[in-house]
Design a protein around this motif. Structure first.
Motif, mmCIF file in Angstrom:
data_model
loop_
_atom_site.group_PDB
_atom_site.id
_atom_site.type_symbol
_atom_site.label_atom_id
_atom_site.label_comp_id
_atom_site.label_asym_id
_atom_site.label_seq_id
_atom_site.Cartn_x
_atom_site.Cartn_y
_atom_site.Cartn_z
ATOM 1 N N UNK A 13 21.652 25.658 47.134
ATOM 2 C CA UNK A 13 22.492 26.858 47.100
ATOM 3 C C UNK A 13 22.213 27.721 45.871
ATOM 4 N N UNK A 14 21.428 27.175 44.960
ATOM 5 C CA UNK A 14 21.198 27.853 43.673
ATOM 6 C C UNK A 14 19.751 28.346 43.621
ATOM 7 N N UNK A 15 19.540 29.552 43.060
ATOM 8 C CA UNK A 15 18.177 30.044 42.831
ATOM 9 C C UNK A 15 17.907 30.155 41.338
ATOM 10 N N UNK A 16 16.598 30.093 41.007
ATOM 11 C CA UNK A 16 16.193 30.059 39.601
ATOM 12 C C UNK A 16 16.016 31.487 39.055
ATOM 13 N N UNK A 17 17.086 32.234 39.114
ATOM 14 C CA UNK A 17 17.068 33.606 38.605
ATOM 15 C C UNK A 17 17.727 33.677 37.245
ATOM 16 N N UNK A 18 17.399 34.731 36.494
ATOM 17 C CA UNK A 18 18.085 34.959 35.212
ATOM 18 C C UNK A 18 18.337 36.451 35.014
ATOM 19 N N UNK A 19 19.527 36.745 34.520
ATOM 20 C CA UNK A 19 19.833 38.104 34.046
ATOM 21 C C UNK A 19 19.982 37.988 32.536
ATOM 22 N N UNK A 20 19.399 38.931 31.794
ATOM 23 C CA UNK A 20 19.613 38.932 30.349
ATOM 24 C C UNK A 20 20.630 40.019 30.017
ATOM 25 N N UNK A 21 21.736 39.600 29.394
ATOM 26 C CA UNK A 21 22.833 40.521 29.084
ATOM 27 C C UNK A 21 22.810 40.836 27.586
ATOM 28 N N UNK A 68 10.663 28.580 35.583
ATOM 29 C CA UNK A 68 11.903 29.258 35.174
ATOM 30 C C UNK A 68 12.172 29.256 33.657
ATOM 31 N N UNK A 69 12.117 28.087 33.011
ATOM 32 C CA UNK A 69 12.479 28.046 31.585
ATOM 33 C C UNK A 69 11.484 28.823 30.728
ATOM 34 N N UNK A 70 10.201 28.663 31.050
ATOM 35 C CA UNK A 70 9.184 29.385 30.275
ATOM 36 C C UNK A 70 9.298 30.894 30.514
ATOM 37 N N UNK A 83 13.230 31.516 43.862
ATOM 38 C CA UNK A 83 12.991 30.114 44.229
ATOM 39 C C UNK A 83 14.269 29.285 44.147
ATOM 40 N N UNK A 84 14.397 28.385 45.127
ATOM 41 C CA UNK A 84 15.565 27.485 45.149
ATOM 42 C C UNK A 84 15.445 26.428 44.058
ATOM 43 N N UNK A 85 16.562 26.044 43.517
ATOM 44 C CA UNK A 85 16.628 24.902 42.613
ATOM 45 C C UNK A 85 16.347 23.640 43.435
ATOM 46 N N UNK A 109 22.525 37.175 25.960
ATOM 47 C CA UNK A 109 22.863 35.952 26.691
ATOM 48 C C UNK A 109 22.129 35.946 28.039
ATOM 49 N N UNK A 110 21.412 34.856 28.304
ATOM 50 C CA UNK A 110 20.842 34.666 29.640
ATOM 51 C C UNK A 110 21.902 34.060 30.540
ATOM 52 N N UNK A 111 22.135 34.678 31.698
ATOM 53 C CA UNK A 111 22.929 34.020 32.744
ATOM 54 C C UNK A 111 21.907 33.569 33.781
ATOM 55 N N UNK A 112 21.810 32.266 33.985
ATOM 56 C CA UNK A 112 20.732 31.730 34.833
ATOM 57 C C UNK A 112 21.295 30.847 35.944
ATOM 58 N N UNK A 113 20.426 30.538 36.897
ATOM 59 C CA UNK A 113 20.785 29.680 38.043
ATOM 60 C C UNK A 113 21.956 30.282 38.815
ATOM 61 N N UNK A 114 21.604 31.191 39.687
ATOM 62 C CA UNK A 114 22.610 31.972 40.428
ATOM 63 C C UNK A 114 22.802 31.454 41.850
ATOM 64 N N UNK A 115 23.964 31.738 42.446
ATOM 65 C CA UNK A 115 24.132 31.429 43.875
ATOM 66 C C UNK A 115 23.100 32.215 44.682
#
Ligand code: 4AD
Ligand code: MG
Length: 431
Positions: free
Chosen positions: A339-347, A233-235, A332-334, A317-323
């Motif tokens: 309840x959290x997935x390792x997703x990111x939206x870049x705004x 996720x971070x990379x 992928x689940x955290x 801005x990255x919004x990460x770790x979504x419900x």
């Protein structure tokens, strides 16, 4: 005499050249007239002087119209007052075609009229500038990924299954196989590619039957999906950030003129080439609510809330770790919070909204299957996708960029319908 392109005239100072293109504009007066000429690479003023040309050439001012096609012969002269720094003193004009009265003039036209005349509107200064920036963004994305060992891997457009949910699928009758769907994203196929090649990307049209009327939605748009094995996720976010910053730099370097034509605030754009901000979905919800918003922890962000998240930031801005419940089945689940997935939206800043969606992917066969079942998905068409979790599964991540959204932000153009040659929306299939 060879033909010269407008962008190269500075190499021919004092020399006679031939240019081929179109009449952008005409200004006539007495013993001198001006033909503003364009050829796709640039615009240059051509000066026709009565005492320097045959009467027959001088009189072409009475025949020529806006958008007529012409071949100009003339001498390149330095002219500091000209935007391009040069002018042409005309010795001959060969008319290729006299254009009918052009429907797009200097007066203001409504959006609908311009869109109905998109095939002609594309010739205007701003639209041409946008197409040039789109070209650079396309080039910069592939250039960056090629340099990071990503292989281009083209995914199919006719597919047996959905990638991003079933509500926005276009269906196509497909012989004896039943129904095919137009691809919403090549991601699932890229996940197969990386198991062979390590890192892959695709770049092509995708389709969403969005009944949305916003200025950010098209029904056909271009997506670049990238995917990488052994990237977590971070990379994944590091790669996205490096890529977007490369795009910004390349556009500023190659398209300064075009950005000026579009009246883009270039200084503001330069500020976006700095470390991006990262915040969790929860932090972003808190931020919005602290500014007077009214969201719960399982909400997505609308356009207004996205702007509230970014309005104090010069960088995306990255919004990460979504419900999990509001994100796609493949995320992928955290490890620490199921309840959290390792997703990111870049705004993007300046109110341009989401430009990238990405995530680490679920690489555990049973967890993926369980999630698919819980969403009542038809498993059979995804058997090949599940197979990837049976034969040498690895942690992996990827993301998809909406080309038009990115071009819109970089160019400072608010409506993405101007960032693609022929926009498709629920209301428009023509031209
Ligand atoms: O966030 P999305 O839906 O993500 C995916 O499709 C993933 N499968 C991508 C991946 O991980 N490979 O779409 C990605 C981006 C959005 O961030 C947005 O920029 C753009 O595609 N996009 C649209 N652009 C124009 N019109 C639409 N209707 C769009 N829907 C999404
Ligand atoms: Mg998204």
């Amino acid at each position: 005499m060879d033909f010269v392109k407008v962008k190269n005239v500075s190499e021919y100072d004092g020399k006679e050249v031939k240019l081929r293109g179109w009449v952008f504009n005409l200004r006539k007066s007495g013993k001198i007239w001006f033909l503003v000429f364009r050829d796709g690479t640039g615009i240059i003023q051509c000066v026709v002087l009565k005492n320097l040309v045959d009467a027959e050439v001088f009189d072409k001012k009475t025949i020529l119209t806006q958008e007529s096609s012409v071949i100009i012969t003339g001498t390149v002269r330095k002219e500091d007052r000209a935007a391009i720094g040069y002018e042409i003193t005309v010795s001959n004009i060969e008319i290729v075609h006299v254009a009918d009265e052009y429907p797009i003039g200097k007066k203001e036209h409504g959006a609908d009229f311009l869109l109905s005349n998109r095939h002609l509107w594309l010739r205007s200064k701003k639209q041409t500038a946008l197409m040039k920036i789109r070209h650079t963004v396309y080039y910069a994305i592939t250039d960056y990924l090629n340099g990071q060992d990503f292989y281009r891997f083209d995914s199919p457009i006719l597919t047996p299954n959905a990638c991003e949910g079933t509500t926005t699928l276009f269906e196509v009758p497909y012989f004896d196989e039943g129904t095919a769907f137009l691809s919403q994203s090549g991601q699932l196929y890229l996940e197969t590619g990386i198991m062979a090649l390590g890192r892959c990307y695709d770049f092509g049209p995708v389709f969403r039957a969005e009944k949305s009327k916003t200025r950010k939605h098209l029904t056909e748009f271009w997506m670049m999906d990238a995917e990488a094995a052994y990237v977590k996720h971070d990379e994944n976010m590091d790669i996205q950030e490096g890529l977007i910053r490369h795009v910004i730099r390349t556009v500023i370097e190659r398209n300064e003129e075009d950005l000026k034509i579009l009246e883009r605030d270039i200084e503001q754009l330069k500020k976006a080439d700095a470390p991006f901000i990262r915040m969790t979905h929860k932090e972003a919800i808190d931020k919005v609510n602290n500014k007077g918003g009214n969201l719960s922890y399982n909400d997505d962000f609308g356009s207004v809330e996205e702007s509230m998240v970014t309005d104090d930031s010069d960088v995306p801005v990255f919004i990460e770790r979504w419900p999990a419940e509001i994100k796609a089945f493949y995320m992928k689940r955290d490890e620490n919070d199921s309840n959290i997935v390792l997703g990111d939206d870049l705004i993007a800043p300046e109110g341009f909204g989401e430009i990238i969606g990405g995530s680490e992917r679920e690489d555990n066969h049973d967890m993926l299957l369980e999630r698919m079942k819980s969403e009542d998905m038809d498993i059979e068409p995804y058997q090949w996708y599940l197979d990837l979790r049976k034969y040498g599964s690895v942690p992996h991540s990827g993301f998809g960029i909406g080309l038009e959204r990115l071009v819109g932000w970089v160019s400072g153009v608010k409506h993405i319908r101007e960032t693609i040659p022929f926009p498709r929306t629920i209301y428009r299939l023509n031209p």
